[in-house]
Design a protein around this motif. Structure first.
Motif, PDB file in Angstrom:
ATOM      1  N   THR A 108       2.810 -47.781  -7.081  1.00  0.00           N
ATOM      2  CA  THR A 108       2.249 -48.797  -6.189  1.00  0.00           C
ATOM      3  C   THR A 108       3.255 -49.923  -5.973  1.00  0.00           C
ATOM      4  OG1 THR A 108      -0.069 -48.358  -6.706  1.00  0.00           O
ATOM      5  CG2 THR A 108       0.475 -50.599  -6.011  1.00  0.00           C
ATOM      6  N   ILE A 109       3.912 -50.341  -7.041  1.00  0.00           N
ATOM      7  CA  ILE A 109       4.935 -51.390  -6.925  1.00  0.00           C
ATOM      8  C   ILE A 109       6.036 -50.941  -5.971  1.00  0.00           C
ATOM      9  CG2 ILE A 109       6.707 -52.684  -8.175  1.00  0.00           C
ATOM     10  CD1 ILE A 109       4.894 -52.570 -10.635  1.00  0.00           C
ATOM     11  N   LYS A 110       6.452 -49.691  -6.107  1.00  0.00           N
ATOM     12  CA  LYS A 110       7.496 -49.149  -5.232  1.00  0.00           C
ATOM     13  C   LYS A 110       7.038 -49.132  -3.782  1.00  0.00           C
ATOM     14  CE  LYS A 110      10.457 -45.084  -4.639  1.00  0.00           C
ATOM     15  NZ  LYS A 110      10.771 -43.714  -5.135  1.00  0.00           N
ATOM     16  N   ALA A 111       5.791 -48.731  -3.535  1.00  0.00           N
ATOM     17  CA  ALA A 111       5.255 -48.671  -2.173  1.00  0.00           C
ATOM     18  C   ALA A 111       5.196 -50.061  -1.544  1.00  0.00           C
ATOM     19  CB  ALA A 111       3.865 -48.040  -2.190  1.00  0.00           C
ATOM     20  N   LEU A 112       4.822 -51.065  -2.316  1.00  0.00           N
ATOM     21  CA  LEU A 112       4.764 -52.432  -1.809  1.00  0.00           C
ATOM     22  C   LEU A 112       6.152 -52.955  -1.465  1.00  0.00           C
ATOM     23  CD1 LEU A 112       2.124 -53.989  -4.245  1.00  0.00           C
ATOM     24  CD2 LEU A 112       1.766 -53.249  -1.880  1.00  0.00           C
ATOM     25  N   GLN A 113       7.133 -52.639  -2.314  1.00  0.00           N
ATOM     26  CA  GLN A 113       8.501 -53.088  -2.069  1.00  0.00           C
ATOM     27  C   GLN A 113       9.087 -52.454  -0.809  1.00  0.00           C
ATOM     28  OE1 GLN A 113       9.837 -52.408  -6.401  1.00  0.00           O
ATOM     29  NE2 GLN A 113      11.172 -54.057  -5.704  1.00  0.00           N
ATOM     30  N   VAL A 120       1.759 -58.206   1.615  1.00  0.00           N
ATOM     31  CA  VAL A 120       0.958 -56.986   1.726  1.00  0.00           C
ATOM     32  C   VAL A 120       0.167 -56.780   0.440  1.00  0.00           C
ATOM     33  CG1 VAL A 120       2.443 -55.764   3.376  1.00  0.00           C
ATOM     34  CG2 VAL A 120       2.918 -55.603   0.923  1.00  0.00           C
ATOM     35  N   LEU A 121      -0.951 -56.074   0.591  1.00  0.00           N
ATOM     36  CA  LEU A 121      -1.787 -55.691  -0.544  1.00  0.00           C
ATOM     37  C   LEU A 121      -1.913 -54.175  -0.587  1.00  0.00           C
ATOM     38  CD1 LEU A 121      -4.788 -58.199  -0.330  1.00  0.00           C
ATOM     39  CD2 LEU A 121      -3.189 -58.024  -2.249  1.00  0.00           C
ATOM     40  N   PRO A 122      -2.058 -53.590  -1.769  1.00  0.00           N
ATOM     41  CA  PRO A 122      -2.307 -52.148  -1.840  1.00  0.00           C
ATOM     42  C   PRO A 122      -3.776 -51.858  -1.546  1.00  0.00           C
ATOM     43  CG  PRO A 122      -2.303 -53.070  -4.041  1.00  0.00           C
ATOM     44  CD  PRO A 122      -1.961 -54.207  -3.107  1.00  0.00           C
ATOM     45  N   ALA A 123      -4.050 -50.676  -1.005  1.00  0.00           N
ATOM     46  CA  ALA A 123      -5.432 -50.280  -0.721  1.00  0.00           C
ATOM     47  C   ALA A 123      -5.651 -48.844  -1.193  1.00  0.00           C
ATOM     48  CB  ALA A 123      -5.738 -50.395   0.760  1.00  0.00           C
ATOM     49  N   TYR A 124      -6.707 -48.649  -1.964  1.00  0.00           N
ATOM     50  CA  TYR A 124      -7.082 -47.315  -2.420  1.00  0.00           C
ATOM     51  C   TYR A 124      -8.362 -46.903  -1.712  1.00  0.00           C
ATOM     52  CZ  TYR A 124      -8.575 -43.546  -5.539  1.00  0.00           C
ATOM     53  OH  TYR A 124      -8.987 -42.339  -6.048  1.00  0.00           O
ATOM     54  N   GLN A 125      -8.285 -45.814  -0.937  1.00  0.00           N
ATOM     55  CA  GLN A 125      -9.433 -45.334  -0.151  1.00  0.00           C
ATOM     56  C   GLN A 125     -10.036 -46.467   0.684  1.00  0.00           C
ATOM     57  OE1 GLN A 125     -12.107 -43.348  -2.861  1.00  0.00           O
ATOM     58  NE2 GLN A 125     -10.669 -41.662  -3.252  1.00  0.00           N
ATOM     59  N   THR A 159      -4.628 -63.867   0.329  1.00  0.00           N
ATOM     60  CA  THR A 159      -4.981 -62.484   0.621  1.00  0.00           C
ATOM     61  C   THR A 159      -5.761 -62.305   1.919  1.00  0.00           C
ATOM     62  OG1 THR A 159      -6.974 -62.719  -0.755  1.00  0.00           O
ATOM     63  CG2 THR A 159      -4.995 -61.890  -1.834  1.00  0.00           C
ATOM     64  N   LYS A 160      -6.135 -63.389   2.585  1.00  0.00           N
ATOM     65  CA  LYS A 160      -6.911 -63.301   3.815  1.00  0.00           C
ATOM     66  C   LYS A 160      -6.069 -62.707   4.942  1.00  0.00           C
ATOM     67  CE  LYS A 160      -9.606 -66.094   7.069  1.00  0.00           C
ATOM     68  NZ  LYS A 160     -10.026 -67.468   7.437  1.00  0.00           N
ATOM     69  N   ASP A 161      -6.608 -61.677   5.614  1.00  0.00           N
ATOM     70  CA  ASP A 161      -5.968 -61.039   6.774  1.00  0.00           C
ATOM     71  C   ASP A 161      -4.580 -60.476   6.455  1.00  0.00           C
ATOM     72  OD1 ASP A 161      -8.182 -61.762   8.336  1.00  0.00           O
ATOM     73  OD2 ASP A 161      -7.303 -63.715   8.790  1.00  0.00           O
ATOM     74  N   VAL A 162      -4.364 -60.081   5.209  1.00  0.00           N
ATOM     75  CA  VAL A 162      -3.075 -59.513   4.801  1.00  0.00           C
ATOM     76  C   VAL A 162      -3.048 -58.023   5.130  1.00  0.00           C
ATOM     77  CG1 VAL A 162      -1.643 -58.930   2.794  1.00  0.00           C
ATOM     78  CG2 VAL A 162      -2.619 -61.208   3.003  1.00  0.00           C
ATOM     79  N   ARG A 163      -1.892 -57.543   5.565  1.00  0.00           N
ATOM     80  CA  ARG A 163      -1.743 -56.124   5.888  1.00  0.00           C
ATOM     81  C   ARG A 163      -1.879 -55.281   4.632  1.00  0.00           C
ATOM     82  NH1 ARG A 163       2.583 -52.506   6.660  1.00  0.00           N
ATOM     83  NH2 ARG A 163       4.071 -54.094   6.005  1.00  0.00           N
ATOM     84  N   LEU A 164      -2.512 -54.102   4.770  1.00  0.00           N
ATOM     85  CA  LEU A 164      -2.752 -53.220   3.633  1.00  0.00           C
ATOM     86  C   LEU A 164      -1.778 -52.048   3.629  1.00  0.00           C
ATOM     87  CD1 LEU A 164      -6.674 -53.061   3.650  1.00  0.00           C
ATOM     88  CD2 LEU A 164      -5.180 -54.693   2.477  1.00  0.00           C
ATOM     89  N   VAL A 165      -1.377 -51.661   2.431  1.00  0.00           N
ATOM     90  CA  VAL A 165      -0.512 -50.493   2.236  1.00  0.00           C
ATOM     91  C   VAL A 165      -1.307 -49.441   1.472  1.00  0.00           C
ATOM     92  CG1 VAL A 165       1.582 -49.609   1.137  1.00  0.00           C
ATOM     93  CG2 VAL A 165       1.595 -51.876   2.214  1.00  0.00           C
ATOM     94  N   PRO A 166      -1.623 -48.286   2.081  1.00  0.00           N
ATOM     95  CA  PRO A 166      -2.400 -47.241   1.394  1.00  0.00           C
ATOM     96  C   PRO A 166      -1.638 -46.675   0.193  1.00  0.00           C
ATOM     97  CG  PRO A 166      -2.344 -46.876   3.768  1.00  0.00           C
ATOM     98  CD  PRO A 166      -1.313 -47.924   3.479  1.00  0.00           C
ATOM     99  N   VAL A 167      -2.305 -46.559  -0.953  1.00  0.00           N
ATOM    100  CA  VAL A 167      -1.697 -45.982  -2.153  1.00  0.00           C
ATOM    101  C   VAL A 167      -2.705 -45.049  -2.815  1.00  0.00           C
ATOM    102  CG1 VAL A 167      -0.180 -47.957  -2.586  1.00  0.00           C
ATOM    103  CG2 VAL A 167      -2.458 -47.914  -3.616  1.00  0.00           C
ATOM    104  N   ASN A 168      -2.189 -44.081  -3.532  1.00  0.00           N
ATOM    105  CA  ASN A 168      -3.054 -43.155  -4.281  1.00  0.00           C
ATOM    106  C   ASN A 168      -3.120 -43.615  -5.739  1.00  0.00           C
ATOM    107  OD1 ASN A 168      -4.653 -40.934  -4.865  1.00  0.00           O
ATOM    108  ND2 ASN A 168      -2.881 -39.614  -5.279  1.00  0.00           N
ATOM    109  N   ASP A 169      -3.682 -44.786  -5.928  1.00  0.00           N
ATOM    110  CA  ASP A 169      -3.697 -45.418  -7.250  1.00  0.00           C
ATOM    111  C   ASP A 169      -5.008 -46.195  -7.406  1.00  0.00           C
ATOM    112  OD1 ASP A 169      -3.295 -46.839  -9.574  1.00  0.00           O
ATOM    113  OD2 ASP A 169      -1.526 -47.938  -8.882  1.00  0.00           O
TER     114      ASP A 169
END
Length: 315
Positions: A108-113, A120-125, A159-169
């Motif tokens: 997840t850290i790698k995906a955010l970087q 950006v924030l990570p998003a699971y499902q 975190t308001k209106d921050v873009r999401l990065v899909p992760v499998n975590d």
């Protein structure tokens, strides 16, 4: 360079009895989080907690900076601002999380970087979680604007209106502070793979430079004061100077320039040679760790294969 800012949430009133320092199967949620960050070579890692001394003792020798109430500090001291200012000085971006969300993984850290732009924030499902990946200048700017008010408002504003990065975590949405099954969640996300742990020193007759000395010089470079640097990393002022004197005597060079002060107190700064030593040691550690990781991966995979074959032949 990527740092991390961990905000300790008050856990004394939690109905589920969750506390980041409580160990489950030999490891606490806080140590789990620190190990995850360190495996991704994140530095500095800074924690702000009202229980500073207890947390420092819990994380002893893990290379984490703990900020919080101290008998020597004025009651009005702003530890959040101190942490954010230090991060801004040390690195361009940071991961921000609270102790309620300690279970995200290295992928997840790698995906955010790898995201094109922050924050950006990570998003699971499709559900957002933590950590937040953000530019340190933006963190400091939002906090200094004073618009946030409370800690909750500060986090909401970030975190308001921050873009999401899909992760499998699933760890990114695991809120241990709100879960009745927090012990099971922590146990499920334990680090199961072996990893090499190294402590690299430089020595003549005896060690004269290592991780502790590096951390002290790095803090001096940030604070421009030996006293403040020692307080920042939880070191006594006398021990800090002893480390500096022993290092300089062993190396034969002045690493820290002193300047006696007037009303504002004394100042200190790294000499050009001191800064060069700091940079070269960091490069040395990085190169060694990369080589050690490669060797360990080779040897460990062979070991697992040999153990499997040994068990099969024994059967």
């Amino acid at each position: 360079m990527l740092g991390a800012f961990i905000i300790a949430i008050d856990n004394k009133t939690r109905e589920n009895q969750y506390h980041p320092l409580t160990e489950v199967g030999g490891i606490s949620a806080l140590k789990h989080l620190v190990i995850t960050l360190q495996k991704s070579e994140i530095s500095p890692i800074i924690i702000v907690s009202k229980e500073k001394v207890e947390w420092e003792n819990h994380l002893m020798k893990m290379g984490v900076l703990c900020l919080g109430p101290d008998d020597r500090d004025p009651a009005t001291k702003d530890y959040y601002h101190e942490a954010l200012a230090l991060l801004h000085t040390s690195c361009s971006h940071a991961l921000l999380t609270t102790t309620d969300y300690p279970l995200f993984g290295a992928e997840t850290i790698k995906a955010l970087q790898e995201a094109e732009e922050a924050p950006v924030l990570p998003a699971y499902q499709s559900t957002s979680g933590f950590p937040l990946y953000v530019a340190t200048k933006d963190l400091l700017k939002i906090y200094e604007s004073g618009e946030a008010g409370t800690l909750e408002a500060f986090l909401h504003g970030l975190t308001k209106d921050v873009r999401l990065v899909p992760v499998n975590d699933s760890g990114v949405i695991a809120n241990l502070g709100a879960s009745k099954q927090w012990q099971q969640l922590l146990d499920q996300h334990r680090h199961t793979d072996f990893r090499p742990v190294t402590k690299l020193m430089i020595a003549k007759d005896s060690p004269c430079f290592g991780p502790g000395t590096y951390q002290l010089l790095e803090a001096i470079d940030t604070c421009h004061s030996v006293r403040n640097a020692c307080r920042l990393i939880g070191l006594s002022y006398s021990k800090g100077w002893r480390i500096i004197h022993e290092m300089e005597e062993a190396i034969g060079l002045t690493m820290v320039a002193r300047k006696k002060g007037g009303d504002g107190g004394g100042q200190a700064a790294l000499t050009p040679k001191g800064r060069l030593l700091l940079e070269r040691y960091a490069l040395y550690v990085k190169s060694c760790n990369e080589a050690i990781e490669e060797i360990f991966a080779q040897q460990y995979s062979r070991l697992m294969e040999d153990l499997t074959n040994y068990e099969e032949s024994a059967d």
